[in-house]
Design a protein around this motif. Structure first.
Motif, short mmCIF file in Angstrom:
data_model
loop_
_atom_site.label_atom_id
_atom_site.label_comp_id
_atom_site.label_asym_id
_atom_site.label_seq_id
_atom_site.Cartn_x
_atom_site.Cartn_y
_atom_site.Cartn_z
N ARG A 1 2.51 -2.31 -11.22
CA ARG A 1 2.81 -0.89 -11.09
C ARG A 1 3.20 0.33 -11.25
O ARG A 1 2.71 1.41 -12.16
N ASP B 1 2.55 6.24 -6.89
CA ASP B 1 1.52 7.13 -7.76
C ASP B 1 1.98 8.68 -7.63
O ASP B 1 1.53 9.00 -8.74
N TYR C 1 2.69 1.91 -3.90
CA TYR C 1 1.32 2.22 -3.83
C TYR C 1 1.52 3.24 -3.80
O TYR C 1 1.99 4.23 -4.98
N GLU D 1 1.03 -1.48 -0.30
CA GLU D 1 0.19 0.12 -0.03
C GLU D 1 1.32 0.98 0.07
O GLU D 1 1.00 2.05 -0.93
#
Length: 170
Positions: free
Chosen positions: A70, A41, A37, A34
């Protein structure tokens, strides 16, 4: 007007303890998927072009494939720096599927010594697996200095890298 390259470290722990390195420990837990990411991002939102995953030893992160995927989903280039000890044919194929673009493996000497265990003797079979299975670019990097006893080993390592179809840096 945007970051070109960023290093992310999902894992500080390493399976080695090369004496010239200060980028590892032997106890840290992996950064959660998490949090990774969120970081990726944010880097994508900033317009970052290249993400290099390093550590510690990134192959110790249990969700490394998802991290690489990702990066690629955001359209960024995914690279990784590793000591190579944990590479297997199956692991290389997983890196292919995740979308890894390039990998740098460190090979510092011909024979392991008390400074670096990342030797051609130990890692040549891993390099052969990379030559056979990797769909991504492979660069072999040798560290000279920092206590490396035989700087001329870099020439031997570089020659082997070229024989296998890789690039080489020192």
């Amino acid at each position: 007007g945007h970051p070109v390259r960023a290093h992310v470290i999902p894992m500080r722990r390493c399976n080695l303890s090369c004496t010239y390195c200060n980028e590892y420990d032997d106890h840290s837990k992996p950064v959660s998927l998490e949090i990774m990411y969120q970081r990726l991002d944010k880097l994508a939102a900033l317009g970052t072009t290249v993400i290099t995953i390093s550590g510690g030893e990134p192959l110790l992160h249990p969700e490394l494939d998802q991290i690489i995927a990702r990066v690629r989903r955001h359209g960024m280039i995914a690279g990784m720096i590793t000591n190579g000890y944990l590479l297997t044919a199956e692991r290389i194929q997983r890196l292919n599927r995740a979308g890894l673009d390039h990998l740098q493996i460190s090979v510092d000497n011909v024979m392991p010594d008390d400074v670096s265990k990342k030797s051609l003797k130990v890692l040549d079979k891993k390099l052969q697996l990379l030559a056979e299975y990797a769909e991504f670019h492979v660069n072999i990097n040798s560290v000279v200095g920092g206590g490396i006893r035989s700087p001329q080993d870099a020439l031997t390592v570089g020659t082997r890298a070229l024989e296998l179809g890789f690039t080489s840096t020192v």
